[in-house]
Write a protein that holds these residues in place. Structure first.
Motif, PDB file in Angstrom:
ATOM      1  N   SER A   1       0.826  -1.202   0.000  1.00 14.66           N
ATOM      2  CA  SER A   1       0.000   0.000   0.000  1.00 14.66           C
ATOM      3  C   SER A   1       0.867   1.262   0.000  1.00 14.66           C
ATOM      4  O   SER A   1       2.006   1.255   0.478  1.00 14.66           O
TER       5      SER A   1
ATOM      6  N   ASP B   1      -6.811   2.171  -3.804  1.00 19.35           N
ATOM      7  CA  ASP B   1      -6.915   1.541  -2.484  1.00 19.35           C
ATOM      8  C   ASP B   1      -6.567   2.534  -1.373  1.00 19.35           C
ATOM      9  O   ASP B   1      -7.225   2.563  -0.322  1.00 19.35           O
ATOM     10  N   HIS B   2      -5.548   3.346  -1.603  1.00 12.37           N
ATOM     11  CA  HIS B   2      -5.154   4.337  -0.597  1.00 12.37           C
ATOM     12  C   HIS B   2      -6.286   5.333  -0.340  1.00 12.37           C
ATOM     13  O   HIS B   2      -6.632   5.618   0.820  1.00 12.37           O
TER      14      HIS B   2
END
Length: 379
Positions: free
Chosen positions: A221, A363-364
């Motif tokens: 991530s 996603d972040h």
């Protein structure tokens, strides 16, 4: 022996002797294959001279075998004089040829990696995640485009720098570290030209590369700059980048890469995110806008203004920009969060996630939205 280091200067010698670029590159590749076969058992005392001799013979053989090129036999049958140009001159000429204005940026990048970087077509294809045949066609078209071009005027260093910056920004993929390759080539270019922006670009690359290991968490991530573990930053690269930048700035010929490097240096100099000198960073963004009135630069400046003068000042700067600009919504979310509008920031993070250009960024931003939604509910 690093064959790749010798490739550009050997191609440059053949081009200066009268070979067109495509034929010279093919001949040098043949010579390198012969070197792989011969050198382990019988290494030459002068590897470059050996490659030049073998590649020139391959070029002569190819020309003589091509009936359509018979008219060139008078030229190639004459033993050429070595000429006064140094290997640095030959390599620099090759940089200019590979970044010729007639090429598209993608073709210029591919040709630079092939001819100057010495990478194989497969390595370049893997790095750009395209089939090898597709990359081979791209390189072949680029070689045909620059074949016969004679650089009778000084080349455009700015174009070469843009090509290297494109390579650097590709980062890492396949089995080739393009960021490291771009730094290697930028080092080489900076030693061959007196252009302060060559030093500026090298400094910028080193300063960004120094933070590379801290940009992602173990699960892959993204880690924002403010949350990165600065203990993982490469202090040797930072020190080198700052030293190169200071020497370039002392020449008082400021350019966009030096300005970008100065911003990166200020981030690198801060012991932690809270002690970043945002006022100076805004000033450097103002300098950068003198050279490139880019919407992306203005977007980054809005973030810096939000840190230096408060989130509302940042939002005012952001309001002057087109809201369709990539990452505009993510910046708006960040500034609204800093201004205390948690609900609105959460909605904007979710919207930005839907627009994200890649999975890691999506996603972040999704996690950011979830974090603020949980905080809003708890409050």
């Amino acid at each position: 022996m690093n064959y790749r280091e010798l490739t550009p200067s050997v191609i440059g010698v053949l081009v200066r002797r009268g070979a067109d670029f495509a034929a010279a590159e093919d001949a040098v590749q043949d010579a390198l294959l012969e070197a792989l076969r011969v050198w382990p058992a019988d290494p030459p005392r002068d590897p470059k001279a050996w490659l030049v001799r073998v590649a020139w013979r391959r070029f002569l053989d190819a020309v003589r075998a091509d009936a359509a090129r018979r008219r060139r036999e008078d030229l190639v049958d004459e033993q050429p004089q070595p000429g006064p140009a140094s290997s640095a001159d030959d390599t620099l000429m090759l940089y200019f040829l590979c970044a010729h204005p007639s090429l598209t940026p993608s073709s210029a990048v591919a040709l630079t990696l092939r001819a100057v970087g010495g990478l194989t077509t497969r390595q370049i294809a893997d790095a750009y995640l395209v089939p090898e045949a597709t990359m081979a066609q791209r390189i072949s078209r680029a070689k045909r485009t620059v074949s016969g071009v004679r650089l009778d005027q000084p080349g455009d260093v700015a174009t070469v720098l843009r090509v290297l910056y494109l390579v650097f920004n590709e980062g890492y993929s396949g089995d080739v570290d393009l960021a490291a390759e771009a730094i290697r080539l930028a080092r080489q270019l900076a030693t061959m030209t007196d252009h302060p922006e060559a030093a500026g670009l090298l400094a910028l690359m080193l300063l960004h590369h120094a933070r590379r290991d801290s940009r992602t968490a173990p699960d892959g991530s993204l880690v924002p700059l403010a949350e990165q573990d600065r203990g993982r930053w490469d202090t040797a690269l930072i020190a080198e980048g700052v030293e190169i930048l200071q020497a370039a700035l002392a020449r008082d010929r400021l350019g966009e890469y030096q300005a970008q490097a100065a911003i990166a240096a200020l981030h690198a100099d801060a012991p932690d995110a809270a002690r970043t000198d945002w006022v100076q960073i805004v000033e450097w963004y103002d300098e950068l806008l003198r050279f490139t009135d880019s919407p992306v630069v203005r977007l980054n400046r809005a973030v810096a203004v939000g840190e230096a003068d408060g989130p509302r000042a940042g939002l005012a700067a952001l309001a002057e920009l087109d809201d369709s600009l990539p990452r505009h919504t993510a910046v708006a979310a960040h500034l609204h969060e800093r201004d205390g509008d948690v609900a609105r920031a959460a909605r904007l993070y979710a919207e930005a996630a839907r627009k994200a250009p890649n999975l890691a960024e999506r996603d972040h931003l999704t996690r950011q939205a979830a974090r603020l939604n949980a905080r809003h509910k708890a409050g």
